[in-house]
Design an enzyme around this catalytic site. Structure first.
Site, PDB file in Angstrom:
ATOM      1  N   THR A  41       0.823  -1.202   0.000  1.00 47.19           N
ATOM      2  CA  THR A  41       0.000   0.000   0.000  1.00 47.19           C
ATOM      3  C   THR A  41       0.863   1.260   0.000  1.00 47.19           C
ATOM      4  O   THR A  41       1.768   1.403   0.833  1.00 47.19           O
ATOM      5  CB  THR A  41      -0.928   0.005   1.238  1.00 47.19           C
ATOM      6  OG1 THR A  41      -1.854  -1.064   1.112  1.00 47.19           O
ATOM      7  CG2 THR A  41      -1.692   1.306   1.378  1.00 47.19           C
ATOM      8  N   ASN A  66       1.494  -9.477  11.140  1.00 48.03           N
ATOM      9  CA  ASN A  66       2.250  -8.245  10.914  1.00 48.03           C
ATOM     10  C   ASN A  66       1.481  -7.046  11.435  1.00 48.03           C
ATOM     11  O   ASN A  66       0.252  -7.012  11.414  1.00 48.03           O
ATOM     12  CB  ASN A  66       2.613  -8.093   9.419  1.00 48.03           C
ATOM     13  CG  ASN A  66       1.575  -7.314   8.635  1.00 48.03           C
ATOM     14  OD1 ASN A  66       1.540  -6.078   8.648  1.00 48.03           O
ATOM     15  ND2 ASN A  66       0.677  -8.037   7.965  1.00 48.03           N
ATOM     16  N   LEU A  68       2.864  -3.805  10.480  1.00 48.77           N
ATOM     17  CA  LEU A  68       3.800  -2.870   9.840  1.00 48.77           C
ATOM     18  C   LEU A  68       3.278  -1.439   9.867  1.00 48.77           C
ATOM     19  O   LEU A  68       4.018  -0.510  10.172  1.00 48.77           O
ATOM     20  CB  LEU A  68       4.059  -3.300   8.394  1.00 48.77           C
ATOM     21  CG  LEU A  68       4.912  -4.576   8.229  1.00 48.77           C
ATOM     22  CD1 LEU A  68       4.887  -5.029   6.772  1.00 48.77           C
ATOM     23  CD2 LEU A  68       6.341  -4.313   8.657  1.00 48.77           C
ATOM     24  N   PHE A  70       1.692   0.346   7.195  1.00 51.94           N
ATOM     25  CA  PHE A  70       1.903   1.104   5.945  1.00 51.94           C
ATOM     26  C   PHE A  70       3.256   1.812   5.890  1.00 51.94           C
ATOM     27  O   PHE A  70       3.340   2.995   5.540  1.00 51.94           O
ATOM     28  CB  PHE A  70       0.795   2.140   5.719  1.00 51.94           C
ATOM     29  CG  PHE A  70      -0.564   1.581   5.376  1.00 51.94           C
ATOM     30  CD1 PHE A  70      -0.742   0.260   4.974  1.00 51.94           C
ATOM     31  CD2 PHE A  70      -1.689   2.399   5.434  1.00 51.94           C
ATOM     32  CE1 PHE A  70      -1.997  -0.236   4.657  1.00 51.94           C
ATOM     33  CE2 PHE A  70      -2.958   1.910   5.108  1.00 51.94           C
ATOM     34  CZ  PHE A  70      -3.108   0.591   4.728  1.00 51.94           C
ATOM     35  N   SER A 127      -6.759  -2.605   6.196  1.00 50.13           N
ATOM     36  CA  SER A 127      -5.602  -2.925   7.032  1.00 50.13           C
ATOM     37  C   SER A 127      -5.986  -2.745   8.489  1.00 50.13           C
ATOM     38  O   SER A 127      -6.599  -1.745   8.857  1.00 50.13           O
ATOM     39  CB  SER A 127      -4.426  -2.002   6.720  1.00 50.13           C
ATOM     40  OG  SER A 127      -3.446  -2.156   7.743  1.00 50.13           O
ATOM     41  N   ASN A 129      -3.849  -2.248  10.789  1.00 51.60           N
ATOM     42  CA  ASN A 129      -2.706  -1.623  11.462  1.00 51.60           C
ATOM     43  C   ASN A 129      -2.656  -0.101  11.367  1.00 51.60           C
ATOM     44  O   ASN A 129      -1.703   0.528  11.817  1.00 51.60           O
ATOM     45  CB  ASN A 129      -1.408  -2.228  10.918  1.00 51.60           C
ATOM     46  CG  ASN A 129      -1.344  -3.721  11.188  1.00 51.60           C
ATOM     47  OD1 ASN A 129      -1.681  -4.174  12.275  1.00 51.60           O
ATOM     48  ND2 ASN A 129      -0.941  -4.493  10.192  1.00 51.60           N
ATOM     49  N   THR A 130      -3.670   0.487  10.750  1.00 49.04           N
ATOM     50  CA  THR A 130      -3.822   1.941  10.787  1.00 49.04           C
ATOM     51  C   THR A 130      -5.125   2.185  11.549  1.00 49.04           C
ATOM     52  O   THR A 130      -6.205   1.867  11.040  1.00 49.04           O
ATOM     53  CB  THR A 130      -3.879   2.530   9.364  1.00 49.04           C
ATOM     54  OG1 THR A 130      -2.622   2.310   8.725  1.00 49.04           O
ATOM     55  CG2 THR A 130      -4.181   4.018   9.380  1.00 49.04           C
ATOM     56  N   LYS A 165     -10.455  -3.488  -1.460  1.00 44.44           N
ATOM     57  CA  LYS A 165      -9.964  -4.644  -0.685  1.00 44.44           C
ATOM     58  C   LYS A 165     -10.607  -4.659   0.690  1.00 44.44           C
ATOM     59  O   LYS A 165     -10.524  -3.684   1.432  1.00 44.44           O
ATOM     60  CB  LYS A 165      -8.443  -4.580  -0.572  1.00 44.44           C
ATOM     61  CG  LYS A 165      -7.836  -5.810   0.106  1.00 44.44           C
ATOM     62  CD  LYS A 165      -6.338  -5.880  -0.097  1.00 44.44           C
ATOM     63  CE  LYS A 165      -5.728  -7.092   0.582  1.00 44.44           C
ATOM     64  NZ  LYS A 165      -4.276  -7.177   0.342  1.00 44.44           N
ATOM     65  N   ASN A 194      -8.021  -9.085   3.127  1.00 45.09           N
ATOM     66  CA  ASN A 194      -6.840  -8.648   3.869  1.00 45.09           C
ATOM     67  C   ASN A 194      -6.587  -9.616   5.048  1.00 45.09           C
ATOM     68  O   ASN A 194      -7.229 -10.656   5.144  1.00 45.09           O
ATOM     69  CB  ASN A 194      -7.077  -7.215   4.375  1.00 45.09           C
ATOM     70  CG  ASN A 194      -5.788  -6.401   4.351  1.00 45.09           C
ATOM     71  OD1 ASN A 194      -4.748  -6.878   4.807  1.00 45.09           O
ATOM     72  ND2 ASN A 194      -5.849  -5.198   3.824  1.00 45.09           N
ATOM     73  N   THR A 195      -5.700  -9.257   5.934  1.00 48.73           N
ATOM     74  CA  THR A 195      -5.390 -10.095   7.100  1.00 48.73           C
ATOM     75  C   THR A 195      -6.521 -10.014   8.132  1.00 48.73           C
ATOM     76  O   THR A 195      -7.341  -9.097   8.107  1.00 48.73           O
ATOM     77  CB  THR A 195      -4.086  -9.617   7.759  1.00 48.73           C
ATOM     78  OG1 THR A 195      -4.220  -8.230   8.070  1.00 48.73           O
ATOM     79  CG2 THR A 195      -2.890  -9.800   6.837  1.00 48.73           C
TER      80      THR A 195
HETATM   81  C1  LIG Z   1       4.022  -8.627   5.955  1.00 47.00           C
HETATM   82  C2  LIG Z   1       2.708  -8.315   5.277  1.00 47.00           C
HETATM   83  C3  LIG Z   1       2.456  -7.010   4.852  1.00 47.00           C
HETATM   84  C4  LIG Z   1       1.241  -6.710   4.213  1.00 47.00           C
HETATM   85  N1  LIG Z   1       1.023  -5.430   3.775  1.00 47.00           N
HETATM   86  C5  LIG Z   1      -0.130  -5.156   3.085  1.00 47.00           C
HETATM   87  C6  LIG Z   1      -0.350  -3.864   2.551  1.00 47.00           C
HETATM   88  O1  LIG Z   1       0.492  -2.962   2.647  1.00 47.00           O
HETATM   89  N2  LIG Z   1      -1.527  -3.631   1.920  1.00 47.00           N
HETATM   90  C7  LIG Z   1      -2.474  -4.601   1.754  1.00 47.00           C
HETATM   91  O2  LIG Z   1      -3.523  -4.347   1.139  1.00 47.00           O
HETATM   92  N3  LIG Z   1      -2.291  -5.839   2.234  1.00 47.00           N
HETATM   93  C8  LIG Z   1      -1.137  -6.140   2.892  1.00 47.00           C
HETATM   94  N4  LIG Z   1      -0.929  -7.412   3.371  1.00 47.00           N
HETATM   95  C9  LIG Z   1      -2.010  -8.422   3.221  1.00 47.00           C
HETATM   96  C10 LIG Z   1      -1.795  -9.324   2.006  1.00 47.00           C
HETATM   97  O3  LIG Z   1      -1.854  -8.577   0.813  1.00 47.00           O
HETATM   98  C11 LIG Z   1      -2.868 -10.426   1.961  1.00 47.00           C
HETATM   99  O4  LIG Z   1      -4.132  -9.824   1.806  1.00 47.00           O
HETATM  100  C12 LIG Z   1      -2.874 -11.287   3.220  1.00 47.00           C
HETATM  101  O5  LIG Z   1      -1.551 -11.509   3.692  1.00 47.00           O
HETATM  102  C13 LIG Z   1      -3.526 -12.656   2.998  1.00 47.00           C
HETATM  103  O6  LIG Z   1      -2.816 -13.416   2.031  1.00 47.00           O
HETATM  104  P1  LIG Z   1      -1.761 -14.584   2.425  1.00 47.00           P
HETATM  105  O7  LIG Z   1      -2.437 -15.464   3.422  1.00 47.00           O
HETATM  106  O8  LIG Z   1      -1.434 -15.268   1.128  1.00 47.00           O
HETATM  107  O9  LIG Z   1      -0.579 -13.912   3.002  1.00 47.00           O
HETATM  108  C14 LIG Z   1       0.273  -7.737   4.013  1.00 47.00           C
HETATM  109  C15 LIG Z   1       0.544  -9.037   4.452  1.00 47.00           C
HETATM  110  C16 LIG Z   1       1.747  -9.342   5.083  1.00 47.00           C
HETATM  111  C17 LIG Z   1       2.004 -10.759   5.522  1.00 47.00           C
END
Ligand SMILES: Cc1cc2nc3c(=O)[nH]c(=O)nc-3n(C[C@H](O)[C@H](O)[C@H](O)COP(=O)(O)O)c2cc1C
Length: 317
Positions: A41, A66, A68, A70, A127, A129-130, A165, A194-195
């Site tokens: 992002t 995570n 993080l 952004f 996200s 985390n914001t 998303k 997303n997560t």
């Molecule tokens: C370390 C990390 C950083 C991520 N940063 C972002 C992000 O900046 N923006 C976003 O839309 N999703 C972010 N995601 C979420 C992933 O794009 C994805 O939606 C999520 O990890 C689920 O997929 P996965 O199980 O294959 O990892 C991040 C995931 C991880 C693990």
């Protein structure tokens, strides 16, 4: 090959957002055999994100947490890199700055800056985390945001497809209204998901106690179930990107059968490395042969009903 939104995808397997946050390595990622990469992002201004430690792995769970927040070099830096013509599909995921007083305005800025260089744009309102970002998923707030974003899109010379998303933590009962707003505002696709803030299916207690968004294997059922629910709500008319917990050909195929036109992965690649990409592509070709179909699109949504009705509690695989 699959054509979606006028873009020709050589294969349906993409890099999820968050790996190439500042658009530094999308070229090498495409060279690894991915069909597309979503960078970001990206926020309007550079920001450092949360203090370390902020990424935690559990190999036993096949999962990452995570927080993080952004961290990225900002849209101007990314713009310069994306502006250099290259081959391959690169989507741009945009977000709001942590300190922003007008979050909607940050998305409008993202649209204005990044439309020229994006093959598609994803609005990330999910996200964890914001603080407060996910409030933008509330139907009234989402409608207001998409109205502003829609106006900004109309003012651009180039108008790439727009995706939203979503978080996998939206309650079943809230989903129809959210999807309704997305459809009414003419959004072109949805990235699911997303997560998660949930910790079901995580064995490692100390790991589970970390704050942040959980990804990987324990997210698979939650995200795939929501994908199928959205597929049904949209009657298969809106292209969906399925993401969350893909770690094999089998799980990638399950996403497609639950309703995904394209898939993305992140955590699976961290644990298994780039070989996973070829494994998935091979498995998809095999599944097409076995189902005696010429085109993968025939398989999209075939198991949506089964996935949508799957119980959430207690299920991990
Ligand atoms: C370390 C990390 C950083 C991520 N940063 C972002 C992000 O900046 N923006 C976003 O839309 N999703 C972010 N995601 C979420 C992933 O794009 C994805 O939606 C999520 O990890 C689920 O997929 P996965 O199980 O294959 O990892 C991040 C995931 C991880 C693990």
């Amino acid at each position: 090959m699959q054509k979606l939104w006028g873009l020709a995808f050589s294969n349906p397997v993409g890099m999820a957002a968050g790996f190439d946050k500042s658009a530094r390595v999308f070229g090498p990622l495409l060279d690894m055999g991915l069909g597309f990469v979503e960078v970001g992002t990206l926020t309007p201004k550079p920001q450092r994100g949360n203090p370390a430690p902020r990424i935690f792995r559990s190999a036993a769970d096949g999962a990452i947490i995570n927080r993080l927040g952004f961290n990225n070099e900002g849209q101007d830096a990314a713009l310069r890199r994306l502006g250099v013509a290259g081959s391959g599909i690169v989507g741009v995921n945009i977000g709001a700055g942590r300190e922003s007083e007008d979050r909607g305005g940050d998305y409008v800025e993202g649209i204005a800056r990044m439309s020229a260089v994006a093959d598609y744009l994803t609005i990330n309102i999910s996200s964890p985390n914001t603080p407060g970002l996910r409030d933008l998923q509330v139907p009234d707030a989402l409608d207001a945001l998409l109205a502003r974003v829609g106006k900004a899109r109309g003012e651009q010379g180039k108008r790439p497809p727009l995706l939203v998303k979503l978080a996998p933590d939206i309650a079943d009962d809230d989903l129809p209204a959210i999807v309704g707003v997305i459809e009414a505002r003419g959004v072109d696709g949805i990235v699911v998901s997303n997560t998660t803030l949930a910790r079901d299916g995580v064995g490692d207690r100390a790991f589970a106690a970390e704050a942040g968004g959980l990804s990987g294997r324990p997210l698979f059922i939650r995200a795939t179930r929501m994908l199928a629910r959205i597929y049904r709500l949209t009657e298969g008319k809106l292209p969906l990107i399925g993401v969350g917990g893909i770690d094999s050909g089998e799980t990638a195929l399950a996403k497609i059968r639950a309703g995904a036109s394209l898939v993305q992965l992140y955590t699976g690649l961290v644990f298994q490395g780039p070989k996973l990409i070829g494994d998935i592509k091979q498995a998809l070709v095999k599944a097409m042969q076995e189902a005696k179909v010429e085109n993968m699109t025939t398989l999209i949504g075939r198991d949506a009903d089964r996935w949508a009705n799957r119980p959430l509690k207690g299920a991990t695989s």
